[in-house]
Design a protein around this motif. Structure first.
Motif, PDB file in Angstrom:
ATOM      1  N   GLY A 140      43.164  46.979  19.685  1.00  0.00           N
ATOM      2  CA  GLY A 140      43.467  46.768  21.473  1.00  0.00           C
ATOM      3  C   GLY A 140      41.469  45.953  22.158  1.00  0.00           C
ATOM      4  N   SER A 141      42.594  46.000  23.538  1.00  0.00           N
ATOM      5  CA  SER A 141      42.020  45.727  24.730  1.00  0.00           C
ATOM      6  C   SER A 141      40.317  45.742  24.715  1.00  0.00           C
ATOM      7  N   PRO A 142      39.815  44.966  25.255  1.00  0.00           N
ATOM      8  CA  PRO A 142      38.794  45.295  25.426  1.00  0.00           C
ATOM      9  C   PRO A 142      38.075  47.123  26.172  1.00  0.00           C
ATOM     10  N   ALA A 143      38.732  47.349  26.884  1.00  0.00           N
ATOM     11  CA  ALA A 143      38.840  48.857  27.828  1.00  0.00           C
ATOM     12  C   ALA A 143      39.367  49.466  26.062  1.00  0.00           C
ATOM     13  N   VAL A 144      39.999  49.827  25.676  1.00  0.00           N
ATOM     14  CA  VAL A 144      40.740  50.369  24.708  1.00  0.00           C
ATOM     15  C   VAL A 144      39.773  50.965  23.123  1.00  0.00           C
ATOM     16  N   LEU A 154      27.703  52.223  29.128  1.00  0.00           N
ATOM     17  CA  LEU A 154      27.743  51.002  29.763  1.00  0.00           C
ATOM     18  C   LEU A 154      27.430  49.973  28.219  1.00  0.00           C
ATOM     19  N   ALA A 155      26.656  50.056  27.354  1.00  0.00           N
ATOM     20  CA  ALA A 155      26.616  49.053  26.149  1.00  0.00           C
ATOM     21  C   ALA A 155      27.773  48.405  25.731  1.00  0.00           C
ATOM     22  N   LEU A 156      28.555  49.431  25.294  1.00  0.00           N
ATOM     23  CA  LEU A 156      29.441  49.904  24.543  1.00  0.00           C
ATOM     24  C   LEU A 156      30.441  49.096  25.466  1.00  0.00           C
ATOM     25  N   SER A 157      30.638  49.042  26.391  1.00  0.00           N
ATOM     26  CA  SER A 157      31.785  48.293  27.078  1.00  0.00           C
ATOM     27  C   SER A 157      31.694  47.391  27.553  1.00  0.00           C
ATOM     28  N   SER A 158      30.560  47.000  28.363  1.00  0.00           N
ATOM     29  CA  SER A 158      30.030  45.597  28.397  1.00  0.00           C
ATOM     30  C   SER A 158      29.535  45.012  27.190  1.00  0.00           C
ATOM     31  N   SER A 159      29.401  44.490  26.333  1.00  0.00           N
ATOM     32  CA  SER A 159      29.517  44.129  24.898  1.00  0.00           C
ATOM     33  C   SER A 159      30.767  44.127  24.500  1.00  0.00           C
ATOM     34  N   PHE A 160      31.894  45.075  24.173  1.00  0.00           N
ATOM     35  CA  PHE A 160      32.750  44.213  24.225  1.00  0.00           C
ATOM     36  C   PHE A 160      33.651  43.304  25.172  1.00  0.00           C
ATOM     37  N   TYR A 161      33.754  43.401  26.670  1.00  0.00           N
ATOM     38  CA  TYR A 161      34.009  42.887  27.347  1.00  0.00           C
ATOM     39  C   TYR A 161      33.173  41.289  27.259  1.00  0.00           C
ATOM     40  N   ALA A 162      32.334  41.411  26.275  1.00  0.00           N
ATOM     41  CA  ALA A 162      32.012  40.187  25.866  1.00  0.00           C
ATOM     42  C   ALA A 162      32.593  39.607  24.920  1.00  0.00           C
ATOM     43  N   SER A 163      32.583  40.470  24.375  1.00  0.00           N
ATOM     44  CA  SER A 163      33.370  39.317  22.800  1.00  0.00           C
ATOM     45  C   SER A 163      33.573  40.946  21.649  1.00  0.00           C
ATOM     46  N   PRO A 164      34.458  40.499  20.875  1.00  0.00           N
ATOM     47  CA  PRO A 164      35.026  41.301  20.027  1.00  0.00           C
ATOM     48  C   PRO A 164      33.606  41.700  19.077  1.00  0.00           C
TER      49      PRO A 164
END
Length: 410
Positions: free
Chosen positions: A79-83, A262-272
């Motif tokens: 899904g999206s970075p948030a999902v 926080l680490a997981l959310s920031s890393s997925f918004y950086a790149s998959p």
């Protein structure tokens, strides 16, 4: 004469007119360039003939292939970075906690040293191979070449964010040590082994007293049973400091899980890719972390069911951290977002959302070095046994880092 004068005036007028038009066009171009986001500037660069030739050369020399890890990650995070961040939180919180049901209550935390070394390798590998390169250089695009624009103070702010993340965990650890009277509630080997020894010694002492009075106790219980009453069965005594350490460890575990989110959310918004590798690193770290905390809670007087329930409650911290990270990313924006036109931090192109990833790198550096490394440095008196143990720890550490390197390489 009059004709020459009129022609001269018209020439001067035309020159002034065209100069003003050129100046206005140049000023308009400057304004539009200053308003472009990094992603829009990248798109403009891709229109250049020389850059398009570089893109063709890159595709010809290194064709894109779909590796096994990328296919697995695409299934786990569709899904999206948030999902994807929420799914990753579920992955790192669920299985490690369910594994506690298979752990014996009398597990020795010092036996987890090899697993801890594997987790350290994974954390440091993720930080050095993925997070730090992504923070300063960005991620490579497989379909075209990328350019990195150097800004005067951008790298300085990113370094400040890394240091803030590192010092935040220093302050947390220091506060917990003060609250416990100088004891390290994060220690999964020496400190918990001492607690186990204190607990076992108190149990042995009470057991010896019970054994010495066994015959009299049996006779008294028989006599009391005839009268319809039974005396209370002696329970093992738990040191008050050990109980306090167990509860404080729950608080520390909850806070630590927030930073994982926080680490997981920031890393997925950086790149998959960064999100997937960070999930793997956090997952490997969570297994010995959860088992060690489970052992401490057992030694603090918790039953096995109560200890598992407490660990599930602390897992809510990871979900809370993930939601906070998603909120910051969505509202704070990112310099990689095409929708970001707001002024950056201190005159740079950075947005508040860009500061989460370096903050995460700082926390990972602390956890992988200061918080966990002392456990691997502890040695016993038997040299042969310690050499074998050290070899196993280094092998596990290189294996954890090697997995992160292999994922990044492919």
């Amino acid at each position: 004469m009059a004709l020459r004068r009129s022609l001269f005036l018209w020439t001067v007028f035309a020159a002034v007119f065209f100069y003003q038009v050129a100046a206005s066009v140049s000023k308009k171009d400057d304004v539009s360039i200053s308003e472009l986001t990094p992603v829009e500037i990248e798109d403009k660069l891709q229109e250049c003939d020389f850059v398009q030739a570089l893109n063709k050369h890159k595709l010809a020399t290194s064709p894109t292939t779909s590796s096994l890890s990328s296919r697995v990650f695409s299934v786990l995070f569709p899904g999206s970075p948030a999902v994807n961040a929420l799914l990753a939180t579920l992955y790192i919180s669920g299985p490690p906690n369910f594994l506690l049901a298979l752990c014996p209550p009398n597990i020795d935390p010092s036996s987890l040293s090899v697993m801890v070394a594997f987790a350290v390798g994974g954390l440091l590998g993720d930080t050095l191979f993925h997070l730090l390169p992504e923070i300063f250089l960005g991620e490579d695009a497989p379909e075209h070449v990328r350019f990195v624009m150097v800004e005067p103070n951008k790298n300085l702010l990113l370094g400040v964010a890394i240091m803030v993340g590192f010092l935040t965990f220093v302050a947390m650890d220091k506060g917990l040590r003060i609250a416990t009277g100088g004891k390290d509630v994060h220690d999964h080997s020496h400190g918990k082994a001492e607690a186990a020894e204190k607990t076992s010694s108190s149990v042995k002492a009470s057991g010896a007293n019970i054994k010495d009075r066994s015959s009299s106790s049996v006779r008294s219980r028989k006599g009391a049973s005839e009268n319809g009453a039974l005396p209370p069965i002696p329970e093992k005594e738990i040191n008050a400091s050990v109980k306090l350490g167990g509860y404080l460890n729950l608080i520390a575990d909850f806070t630590h899980n927030i930073t994982d989110g926080l680490a997981l959310s920031s890393s997925f918004y950086a790149s998959p890719t960064i999100g997937a590798t960070t999930t793997v690193a956090v997952f490997f770290h969570e297994i010995p972390h959860e088992v060690g905390d489970f052992a401490l809670l057992i030694q603090s007087g918790f039953s096995k069911r109560a200890a598992m329930g407490a660990q599930f409650i602390t897992a809510i911290g990871a979900l809370l951290g993930t939601v906070i990270g998603i909120t910051v990313q969505e509202l704070g924006g990112s310099s990689n977002s095409t929708m970001t036109h707001s002024p950056g931090l201190f005159g740079t192109s950075l947005q508040w959302g860009d500061m989460l990833l370096p903050f995460t790198a700082g926390t990972f550096l602390y956890v992988g070095t200061v918080a966990v490394m002392p456990e691997l440095l502890e040695t016993g008196p038997q040299r042969g046994k310690e050499l074998k143990k050290t070899l196993a720890q280094f092998s596990a550490m290189f294996a954890g880092a090697g997995i992160m390197l292999a994922i990044s390489w492919s």
